[in-house]
Design an enzyme around this catalytic site. Structure first.
Site, PDB file in Angstrom:
ATOM      1  N   SER A 214      -4.324 -11.683 -41.544  1.00 35.27           N
ATOM      2  CA  SER A 214      -4.398 -10.182 -42.170  1.00 35.27           C
ATOM      3  C   SER A 214      -3.376  -9.409 -41.528  1.00 35.27           C
ATOM      4  CB  SER A 214      -5.673  -9.462 -41.362  1.00 35.27           C
ATOM      5  OG  SER A 214      -5.596  -8.086 -41.501  1.00 35.27           O
TER       6      SER A 214
ATOM      7  N   HIS B 219      -4.220 -11.869 -46.557  1.00 36.39           N
ATOM      8  CA  HIS B 219      -5.535 -10.999 -46.414  1.00 36.39           C
ATOM      9  C   HIS B 219      -4.782  -9.565 -46.344  1.00 36.39           C
ATOM     10  CE1 HIS B 219      -9.605 -10.047 -46.013  1.00 36.39           C
ATOM     11  NE2 HIS B 219      -9.255  -9.056 -45.104  1.00 36.39           N
TER      12      HIS B 219
ATOM     13  N   ASP C  76      -5.825  -5.486 -46.227  1.00 38.93           N
ATOM     14  CA  ASP C  76      -6.941  -4.705 -45.999  1.00 38.93           C
ATOM     15  C   ASP C  76      -6.638  -3.177 -46.541  1.00 38.93           C
ATOM     16  OD1 ASP C  76      -9.008  -6.336 -44.332  1.00 38.93           O
ATOM     17  OD2 ASP C  76      -7.044  -6.482 -42.985  1.00 38.93           O
TER      18      ASP C  76
ATOM     19  N   MET D 163      -7.626   0.334 -47.064  1.00 41.12           N
ATOM     20  CA  MET D 163      -8.635   1.451 -46.325  1.00 41.12           C
ATOM     21  C   MET D 163      -8.355   3.058 -47.154  1.00 41.12           C
ATOM     22  SD  MET D 163      -8.537   0.290 -42.604  1.00 41.12           S
ATOM     23  CE  MET D 163      -8.915  -1.488 -41.979  1.00 41.12           C
TER      24      MET D 163
ATOM     25  N   MET E  55     -18.447  -9.157 -42.830  1.00 45.30           N
ATOM     26  CA  MET E  55     -17.754  -8.633 -41.572  1.00 45.30           C
ATOM     27  C   MET E  55     -18.233  -8.825 -40.178  1.00 45.30           C
ATOM     28  SD  MET E  55     -15.337  -6.834 -42.980  1.00 45.30           S
ATOM     29  CE  MET E  55     -14.685  -6.216 -41.359  1.00 45.30           C
TER      30      MET E  55
ATOM     31  N   GLY F 169     -12.430  -1.192 -40.288  1.00 47.27           N
ATOM     32  CA  GLY F 169     -11.751  -0.105 -40.172  1.00 47.27           C
ATOM     33  C   GLY F 169     -10.435  -0.259 -39.287  1.00 47.27           C
TER      34      GLY F 169
ATOM     35  N   GLY G 254      -8.328  -3.540 -36.802  1.00 48.18           N
ATOM     36  CA  GLY G 254      -8.144  -4.635 -36.324  1.00 48.18           C
ATOM     37  C   GLY G 254      -8.267  -4.638 -34.771  1.00 48.18           C
ATOM     38  N   GLY G 255      -8.218  -5.935 -34.030  1.00 48.81           N
ATOM     39  CA  GLY G 255      -8.378  -5.874 -32.753  1.00 48.81           C
ATOM     40  C   GLY G 255      -9.621  -5.731 -32.075  1.00 48.81           C
TER      41      GLY G 255
ATOM     42  N   GLY H 154     -12.981 -10.371 -38.640  1.00 48.22           N
ATOM     43  CA  GLY H 154     -13.035  -9.410 -37.219  1.00 48.22           C
ATOM     44  C   GLY H 154     -13.197 -10.126 -36.056  1.00 48.22           C
TER      45      GLY H 154
ATOM     46  N   GLY I 118      -6.272 -11.363 -37.907  1.00 48.28           N
ATOM     47  CA  GLY I 118      -5.290 -10.445 -37.712  1.00 48.28           C
ATOM     48  C   GLY I 118      -4.427 -10.792 -36.268  1.00 48.28           C
TER      49      GLY I 118
HETATM   50  C1  DX5 Z   1     -10.793  -4.892 -40.382  1.00 43.22           C
HETATM   51  C2  DX5 Z   1     -10.073  -5.772 -41.105  1.00 43.22           C
HETATM   52  C3  DX5 Z   1      -9.453  -6.959 -40.718  1.00 43.22           C
HETATM   53  C4  DX5 Z   1      -8.904  -6.983 -39.442  1.00 43.22           C
HETATM   54  C5  DX5 Z   1      -9.117  -8.199 -38.892  1.00 43.22           C
HETATM   55  O1  DX5 Z   1     -11.476  -3.738 -40.929  1.00 43.22           O
HETATM   56  O2  DX5 Z   1     -11.019  -5.896 -42.586  1.00 43.22           O
HETATM   57  O3  DX5 Z   1      -9.158  -7.949 -41.737  1.00 43.22           O
HETATM   58  O4  DX5 Z   1      -7.454  -6.988 -39.787  1.00 43.22           O
HETATM   59  O5  DX5 Z   1      -8.347  -8.235 -37.478  1.00 43.22           O
HETATM   60  P1  DX5 Z   1      -8.521  -8.765 -36.216  1.00 43.22           P
HETATM   61  O6  DX5 Z   1      -8.501 -10.104 -36.493  1.00 43.22           O
HETATM   62  O7  DX5 Z   1      -7.621  -8.253 -35.168  1.00 43.22           O
HETATM   63  O8  DX5 Z   1     -10.108  -8.554 -35.748  1.00 43.22           O
HETATM   64 ZN    ZN Z   2     -10.429  -7.288 -44.018  1.00 43.68          ZN
END
Ligand code: DX5
Ligand code: ZN
Length: 216
Positions: free
Chosen positions: A8, A33, A35, A37, A137, A142, A144-145, A176, A197
């Site tokens: 991601s 990937h 994302d 939003m 999920m 919403g 990352g991290g 996630g 991500g």
């Molecule tokens: C969160 C996104 C994810 C996110 C994953 O809403 O859908 O794709 O970027 O990131 P990490 O791996 O940092 O949890």
């Molecule tokens: Zn995602």
């Protein structure tokens, strides 16, 4: 089936997006990937069609587009035209999921649905035969991290037995808080595709990290 890695780019350096895509092209990543939003379905904004198009022009891997948007059915054709290969809508955002999945497929994309951590996996049973993939999920969508939610273990196992019972061949993707610490156990629980991500883009060498995650 060998598991797939879907980096991601949400927390990548957008000033170096071209280099990021080149790195992913040369890496062992299976998918890219993205994302999306809208500040409505989730309390955050990311990026839209022009960025997807520019990524698509350079990407040599299929685009796995994850819509965290209200009324995703309004823009299906534009996502297709922008280069989406797999299109994931949220169960919670769709008025008529069956129709939306049919429309995604008839536009030539692979239909996929995502559920938030609080949504019962059983709601997806009637749609299995239409679904290329289901994205569970493993954090609240919403940002990352975030940390992987432990409630996800049962959810993955329940979904794996539901899919096997139905014989639909639907892939399971998680998103996630994924990294070296939980990938192997999730794969053993039946996950096929890993969205990652932070663990990739905060690593000293992202391409090497992808290779490690792929080899697990
Ligand atoms: C969160 C996104 C994810 C996110 C994953 O809403 O859908 O794709 O970027 O990131 P990490 O791996 O940092 O949890
Ligand atoms: Zn995602």
């Amino acid at each position: 089936m060998q598991h797939m890695i879907a980096p991601s780019i949400l927390n990548a350096d957008f000033l170096k997006l071209g280099e990021v895509i080149s790195m992913l092209n040369a890496s062992e990543a299976d998918l890219i990937h993205l994302d999306i939003m809208d500040g409505m379905f989730v309390p955050n904004l990311s990026f839209g069609f022009p960025i997807i198009e520019q990524i698509n022009a350079k990407a040599e891997k299929p685009l796995d587009v994850h819509l965290m948007t209200a009324s995703p059915e309004r823009y299906l054709e534009r996502y297709r035209d922008s280069g989406a290969d797999i299109l994931t809508v949220h169960y919670e955002a769709c008025e008529d999921l069956a129709k939306t999945l049919d429309n995604i497929a008839s536009l030539g994309m692979k239909p996929s649905v995502s559920i938030k951590p609080g949504t019962d996996v059983a709601v997806l049973e009637p749609f299995l035969e239409k679904l290329y993939m289901i994205l569970i999920m493993t954090v609240e969508p919403g940002y990352g991290g975030q940390s992987f939610m432990e409630v996800s273990w049962d959810r993955v196992r329940t979904l794996r037995s539901m899919i096997d019972r139905a014989g639909s061949g639907t892939l399971i993707e998680v998103d996630g808080g994924i990294g070296k610490q939980n990938l192997a156990e999730l794969r053993n629980a039946g996950v096929n595709v890993f969205v990652i991500g932070t663990s990739i883009f905060r690593a000293d060498n992202p391409a090497e990290m992808i290779s490690e995650l792929k080899g697990m």
